[in-house]
Motif scaffolding. Structure first.
Motif, PDB file in Angstrom:
ATOM      1  N   HIS A  31       0.826  -1.203   0.000  1.00  0.00           N
ATOM      2  CA  HIS A  31       0.000   0.000   0.000  1.00  0.00           C
ATOM      3  C   HIS A  31       0.860   1.252   0.000  1.00  0.00           C
ATOM      4  O   HIS A  31       1.221   1.780  -1.052  1.00  0.00           O
ATOM      5  N   MET A  32       1.250   1.742   1.164  1.00  0.00           N
ATOM      6  CA  MET A  32       2.010   2.983   1.258  1.00  0.00           C
ATOM      7  C   MET A  32       3.298   2.932   0.442  1.00  0.00           C
ATOM      8  O   MET A  32       3.638   3.890  -0.276  1.00  0.00           O
ATOM      9  N   ALA A  33       4.023   1.825   0.538  1.00  0.00           N
ATOM     10  CA  ALA A  33       5.301   1.726  -0.174  1.00  0.00           C
ATOM     11  C   ALA A  33       5.112   1.775  -1.681  1.00  0.00           C
ATOM     12  O   ALA A  33       5.959   2.317  -2.408  1.00  0.00           O
ATOM     13  N   VAL A  34       3.997   1.246  -2.177  1.00  0.00           N
ATOM     14  CA  VAL A  34       3.712   1.278  -3.610  1.00  0.00           C
ATOM     15  C   VAL A  34       3.353   2.690  -4.055  1.00  0.00           C
ATOM     16  O   VAL A  34       3.825   3.172  -5.091  1.00  0.00           O
ATOM     17  N   TYR A  35       2.519   3.371  -3.279  1.00  0.00           N
ATOM     18  CA  TYR A  35       2.180   4.756  -3.622  1.00  0.00           C
ATOM     19  C   TYR A  35       3.436   5.628  -3.701  1.00  0.00           C
ATOM     20  O   TYR A  35       3.608   6.436  -4.628  1.00  0.00           O
ATOM     21  N   LEU A  36       4.338   5.485  -2.723  1.00  0.00           N
ATOM     22  CA  LEU A  36       5.546   6.300  -2.733  1.00  0.00           C
ATOM     23  C   LEU A  36       6.476   5.915  -3.874  1.00  0.00           C
ATOM     24  O   LEU A  36       7.098   6.769  -4.505  1.00  0.00           O
ATOM     25  N   ASP A  37       6.565   4.620  -4.166  1.00  0.00           N
ATOM     26  CA  ASP A  37       7.376   4.177  -5.301  1.00  0.00           C
ATOM     27  C   ASP A  37       6.860   4.806  -6.596  1.00  0.00           C
ATOM     28  O   ASP A  37       7.634   5.288  -7.435  1.00  0.00           O
ATOM     29  N   ALA A  38       5.540   4.821  -6.758  1.00  0.00           N
ATOM     30  CA  ALA A  38       4.949   5.428  -7.953  1.00  0.00           C
ATOM     31  C   ALA A  38       5.224   6.929  -7.994  1.00  0.00           C
ATOM     32  O   ALA A  38       5.515   7.500  -9.056  1.00  0.00           O
TER      33      ALA A  38
END
Length: 469
Positions: A31-38
């Protein structure tokens, strides 16, 4: 590596930390880690990378696994028609699982947000009152020895005091756990412990630290050998701790970050003035929906959620309880259609690739029911609306507690004894006040529950469902 793998579109060497995240489990990494990666892949906000943290023994195991792969995680999205993988690079470190190491990270001036996924039951809330549990032994220990804290909240308070002493602005504390008004819950816990340590500390935290509410959503099953093998075979990646999740995620947050935040609106996060209507919709349709299918699904012998959803009776039961008892008393949200949201949930639950288990949905019912189901019952009582289906949902849980030989719940023995007693005394189950509060004294609900649990003790589960829908 397969061509279907998305990799970081930025140099990880250019990232610097802005967030400490405590509780680096599967959900956070999906969740959070994917949003920040994007976000980082758009070229924005490279000063908001994540430093992972934790205080439990399993956090040390997770740290060791991720260190071997330079803190990278493979996130596989399990769409019904295809699989895609993303290697996320938004976490650049994971501090040693030791209090002083965590405090050092929390006191770094570049850390402006501390985010949490410490589970729904990790906030020291008294289930009976819904307020801060000041009598919990761990809280009492931290209040007695605030310079040697053992809880996450004691550590946060000590870090805030150290920052204050040297003139560093306080960090924002952002709960990413699946709780109603999670920011307010976090604030209550932090302020409650602060007051036990000293009234001046409470006043300073209250005046200076932000606790934005947030609503989070992404179904993320546990990682097993199946997921590790899938990542290797389908994508050619060796990852000892991959994450598999559904191809859906949502994040709605109050825009309350006094000392800055990453511009996550560029990658699909919704910032609003009031999260409560969104989270109420999610908690009472999606999370309560999980509960509605979990217990009859278990009683009928299903292992996987998608298998239960393929059962026409369970699928119809889920839609019935939502349409008749839940959705009619939800507060309206401009631009949102509850029927559309329900159908989206039905589709998500039915996805066979996710492999979510009925056992997972049945876990920890005594913490989940008061958050996802009991509030709707209370509002239905106040409004005089239908609650027959809600009573049956509680009855399914009761029968499951009575029958399950290995009940996974912190109140397992209390639940089992009371549930078995419900065969002759239905009120026994509702008298667990730490779960139900005063519902046993609400005559309309008590009568309806008694009728439903009596059916489950005398009739086949499927016949009860068919007689309801």
């Amino acid at each position: 590596m397969s061509a279907n793998v998305i990799v970081p579109q930025y140099s990880r060497g250019d990232l610097t930390a802005g967030i400490v995240h405590i509780g680096v489990g599967n959900f956070h990494r999906a969740h959070m880690a994917v949003y920040l990666d994007a976000l980082f892949s758009t070229g924005r906000d490279h000063d908001w990378a994540i430093v992972g943290a934790g205080i439990k023994s399993f956090d040390a195991d997770r740290r060791a696994a991720l260190k071997e792969q330079d803190w990278l995680t493979t996130v596989v999205e399990l769409a019904p028609e295809s699989l895609t993988a993303r290697v996320t690079g938004s976490m650049i470190d994971f501090c040693e699982v030791e209090t002083e190491a965590l405090l050092a990270q929390l006191c770094a001036p570049n850390i402006r947000i501390v985010s949490l996924t410490v589970t729904e039951g990790g906030y020291f809330v008294d289930a009976k009152t819904g307020l801060f549990d000041a009598k919990h032994p761990d809280i009492l220990a931290d209040a007695a020895a605030p310079k040697s804290p053992k809880t996450v909240f004691g550590i946060l308070l000590l870090a805030l005091q150290r920052r204050r002493a040297v003139g560093i602005d306080p960090f924002t504390i952002l709960s990413c756990d699946n709780l109603p008004e999670n920011g307010h819950v976090t604030s209550n816990t932090v302020l409650g412990l602060a007051e036990m340590i000293g009234a001046d500390l409470k006043e300073w935290v209250q005046a200076n630290v932000a606790f934005p509410n947030s609503m989070v959503d992404c179904i993320t099953p546990a990682t097993t050998d199946r997921e590790r093998a899938l990542v290797k075979e389908q994508f050619g990646i060796i990852d000892s701790a991959p994450v598999a999740c559904e191809p859906f995620r949502q994040w709605v947050m109050e825009d309350n970050f006094p000392f800055g935040r990453p511009r996550l609106e560029h990658v699909g996060v919704t910032f609003v003035g009031n999260v409560t209507p969104y989270e109420t919709m999610k908690l009472r349709i999606l999370n309560a929906g999980h509960a509605a299918i979990a217990y009859p699904g278990a009683l009928l012998g299903y292992e996987f959620v998608h298998e239960a959803m393929a059962d026409e009776d369970i699928r119809a039961w889920l839609i019935h309880v939502m349409r008749t008892d839940v959705m009619p008393i939800l507060p309206p949200i401009a631009g949102e259609n509850f029927e559309d949201y329900l159908q989206m949930c039905v589709e998500r639950f039915s996805n066979p690739r996710v492999g979510d288990t009925i056992d997972r949905l049945c876990l920890d019912g005594s913490n989940r029911q008061p958050k996802f189901v009991v509030p709707t019952i209370q509002e239905a009582l106040a409004a005089g609306t239908s609650l027959k289906a809600l009573a049956l949902e509680v009855a399914f849980w009761c029968k499951y507690c009575a029958d399950c030989p290995d009940l996974q719940d912190e109140r397992a023995e209390v639940l089992r004894i009371a549930a078995q007693a419900s065969r002759t005394d239905p009120s026994a189950f509702l008298k667990i006040t730490s779960v139900f509060g005063d519902l046993a004294g609400e005559e309309r609900f008590a009568i309806e529950f008694a009728a439903q649990i009596d059916q489950l003790w005398t009739l086949d589960v499927r016949d009860v469902i068919r007689g309801t829908i």
